[in-house]
Design a protein around this motif. Structure first.
Motif, PDB file in Angstrom:
ATOM      1  N   HIS A  95     -13.606  13.672   4.227  1.00  0.00           N
ATOM      2  CA  HIS A  95     -13.034  13.604   2.880  1.00  0.00           C
ATOM      3  C   HIS A  95     -11.859  12.624   2.818  1.00  0.00           C
ATOM      4  N   SER A  96     -11.046  12.582   3.868  1.00  0.00           N
ATOM      5  CA  SER A  96      -9.878  11.696   3.831  1.00  0.00           C
ATOM      6  C   SER A  96     -10.280  10.225   3.878  1.00  0.00           C
ATOM      7  N   ILE A  97     -11.400   9.912   4.561  1.00  0.00           N
ATOM      8  CA  ILE A  97     -11.891   8.530   4.561  1.00  0.00           C
ATOM      9  C   ILE A  97     -12.448   8.174   3.189  1.00  0.00           C
ATOM     10  N   LEU A  98     -13.252   9.059   2.618  1.00  0.00           N
ATOM     11  CA  LEU A  98     -13.826   8.798   1.305  1.00  0.00           C
ATOM     12  C   LEU A  98     -12.760   8.685   0.228  1.00  0.00           C
ATOM     13  N   ASP A  99     -11.679   9.433   0.365  1.00  0.00           N
ATOM     14  CA  ASP A  99     -10.608   9.422  -0.638  1.00  0.00           C
ATOM     15  C   ASP A  99      -9.682   8.218  -0.495  1.00  0.00           C
ATOM     16  N   LEU A 100      -9.709   7.550   0.646  1.00  0.00           N
ATOM     17  CA  LEU A 100      -8.818   6.408   0.871  1.00  0.00           C
ATOM     18  C   LEU A 100      -9.318   5.211   0.061  1.00  0.00           C
ATOM     19  N   GLU A 101      -8.517   4.755  -0.888  1.00  0.00           N
ATOM     20  CA  GLU A 101      -8.922   3.636  -1.738  1.00  0.00           C
ATOM     21  C   GLU A 101      -8.742   2.291  -1.044  1.00  0.00           C
ATOM     22  N   LYS A 102      -7.915   2.245  -0.021  1.00  0.00           N
ATOM     23  CA  LYS A 102      -7.694   0.991   0.701  1.00  0.00           C
ATOM     24  C   LYS A 102      -8.943   0.648   1.521  1.00  0.00           C
ATOM     25  N   PRO A 103      -9.413  -0.597   1.467  1.00  0.00           N
ATOM     26  CA  PRO A 103     -10.622  -0.954   2.212  1.00  0.00           C
ATOM     27  C   PRO A 103     -10.434  -0.829   3.720  1.00  0.00           C
ATOM     28  N   ILE A 104     -11.492  -0.384   4.386  1.00  0.00           N
ATOM     29  CA  ILE A 104     -11.470  -0.208   5.836  1.00  0.00           C
ATOM     30  C   ILE A 104     -12.555  -1.088   6.453  1.00  0.00           C
ATOM     31  N   GLY A 206      -5.820 -10.565  -1.760  1.00  0.00           N
ATOM     32  CA  GLY A 206      -6.492 -10.456  -3.047  1.00  0.00           C
ATOM     33  C   GLY A 206      -5.724  -9.580  -4.023  1.00  0.00           C
ATOM     34  N   ALA A 207      -6.368  -9.321  -5.154  1.00  0.00           N
ATOM     35  CA  ALA A 207      -5.784  -8.422  -6.158  1.00  0.00           C
ATOM     36  C   ALA A 207      -5.977  -6.995  -5.655  1.00  0.00           C
ATOM     37  N   THR A 208      -5.000  -6.523  -4.895  1.00  0.00           N
ATOM     38  CA  THR A 208      -5.192  -5.297  -4.112  1.00  0.00           C
ATOM     39  C   THR A 208      -5.537  -4.085  -4.974  1.00  0.00           C
ATOM     40  N   HIS A 209      -4.923  -3.964  -6.158  1.00  0.00           N
ATOM     41  CA  HIS A 209      -5.250  -2.812  -7.005  1.00  0.00           C
ATOM     42  C   HIS A 209      -6.694  -2.899  -7.495  1.00  0.00           C
ATOM     43  N   THR A 214     -11.978  -0.777  -7.329  1.00  0.00           N
ATOM     44  CA  THR A 214     -13.412  -1.061  -7.263  1.00  0.00           C
ATOM     45  C   THR A 214     -14.044  -0.239  -6.151  1.00  0.00           C
ATOM     46  N   LYS A 215     -13.361  -0.155  -5.011  1.00  0.00           N
ATOM     47  CA  LYS A 215     -13.860   0.698  -3.932  1.00  0.00           C
ATOM     48  C   LYS A 215     -13.951   2.147  -4.406  1.00  0.00           C
ATOM     49  N   ALA A 216     -12.922   2.617  -5.123  1.00  0.00           N
ATOM     50  CA  ALA A 216     -12.933   3.995  -5.612  1.00  0.00           C
ATOM     51  C   ALA A 216     -14.114   4.226  -6.548  1.00  0.00           C
ATOM     52  N   ALA A 217     -14.420   3.219  -7.386  1.00  0.00           N
ATOM     53  CA  ALA A 217     -15.550   3.343  -8.311  1.00  0.00           C
ATOM     54  C   ALA A 217     -16.868   3.387  -7.545  1.00  0.00           C
ATOM     55  N   ILE A 218     -16.992   2.536  -6.519  1.00  0.00           N
ATOM     56  CA  ILE A 218     -18.198   2.540  -5.691  1.00  0.00           C
ATOM     57  C   ILE A 218     -18.362   3.895  -5.009  1.00  0.00           C
ATOM     58  N   ASN A 219     -17.258   4.432  -4.509  1.00  0.00           N
ATOM     59  CA  ASN A 219     -17.309   5.685  -3.754  1.00  0.00           C
ATOM     60  C   ASN A 219     -17.466   6.921  -4.629  1.00  0.00           C
ATOM     61  N   ALA A 220     -17.321   6.759  -5.961  1.00  0.00           N
ATOM     62  CA  ALA A 220     -17.374   7.924  -6.838  1.00  0.00           C
ATOM     63  C   ALA A 220     -18.712   8.646  -6.709  1.00  0.00           C
TER      64      ALA A 220
END
Length: 264
Positions: A95-104, A206-209, A214-220
């Motif tokens: 869950h903590s990986i999925l919730d992390l919005e910063k790209p890994i 890049g535009a970090t936010h 975008t990552k958060a939207a993909i992961n939703a």
């Protein structure tokens, strides 16, 4: 954010890029209780670190991560309280990986096995050398793939292919893994560091936010799927940690023999 309390994970920061290195090279970065505990909190700490925008996850020595440490798994076998704690932590890690919005970015050079494989596949980019392999061999040691494999393999390569690997425990080489979409790209060993560094720098500049959200939207959608799977897979894995077949497999692997399962 200070990372001084981590012993099994080596944490370094270069501007807004944080590198997490699994640091048990003497056992091919196998996961023991201490490392498992640290993975249970590292992504939460990274999420809270306002100075970090990109994360790189790698292994030290000749492996990314060889999966669970056999001694640790044997010590837990049959101990309901200990296995329950470990399974709860597995869920927390996922869950903590999925919730992390910063790209890994996963930098894989060598085997990524079991939970080590799941950690890599949960990352947003997976760059691997040709000698790398990916495997979720839980069934080979009498366990259910409860630490992420049942979530990520079907999402990445489809159910038919996922069944082939999860129900047999077979490994897949990096070249084939890339060809079917399990990982991002295969990179020459001498070019791996540069490839990962360039992508990390590109994301960090890049535009970090926009990138994070975008990552958060993909992961939703993935999170909805994961929520439907994680608890059931974890519960089944916890039960199998108490069965004879799991102990039989661990003891056989210690002797470098093929396990003879009893179905109990």
């Amino acid at each position: 954010m200070k990372y001084d309390s981590y012993e099994n994970l080596k944490i370094t920061k270069d501007d807004n890029i944080l590198t997490i290195t699994i640091n048990r090279p003497e056992v091919r970065n196998a996961i023991n209780e201490g490392l498992h505990k640290e993975f249970g909190r590292i992504f939460i700490d990274v999420d809270a670190d306002e100075d970090v925008d990109v994360v790189v996850l790698s292994g030290s020595g000749s492996a990314f991560c060889a999966g669970g440490d056999l001694k640790w798994l044997l010590d837990m076998h049959g101990n309901v309280a200990a296995t329950a704690v470990g399974i709860k932590r597995d869920r927390k890690i996922q869950h903590s990986i999925l919730d992390l919005e910063k790209p890994i970015i996963a930098k894989v050079d060598g085997p990524a096995v079991g939970l080590g494989c799941s950690l890599a596949l949960y990352c947003d980019f997976v760059y691997a050398t040709e000698r790398s392999i990916f495997a979720d061999p839980h069934v080979s040691i009498g366990l259910v793939a409860g630490d992420g494999g049942a979530v990520m393999w079907p999402q990445l390569i489809g159910y038919a292919r996922a069944r082939k690997y999860l129900l047999t425990g077979d490994a897949i080489g990096a070249i084939e893994a890339a060809s079917i979409g399990l990982i991002t790209e295969v990179v020459a060993e001498e070019e791996l560091d540069e490839k990962v560094a360039k992508m990390a720098a590109r994301l960090a500049a890049g535009a970090t936010h926009s990138i994070k959200w975008t990552k958060a939207a993909i992961n939703a959608g993935l999170r909805v799927t994961a929520d439907a799977i994680i608890d059931q897979a974890a519960a089944f894995e916890n039960v199998t940690q108490l069965l004879d077949d799991h102990r039989i497999a661990l003891e056989a692997f210690q002797r470098k023999e093929k396990p003879k399962f009893t179905g109990r």
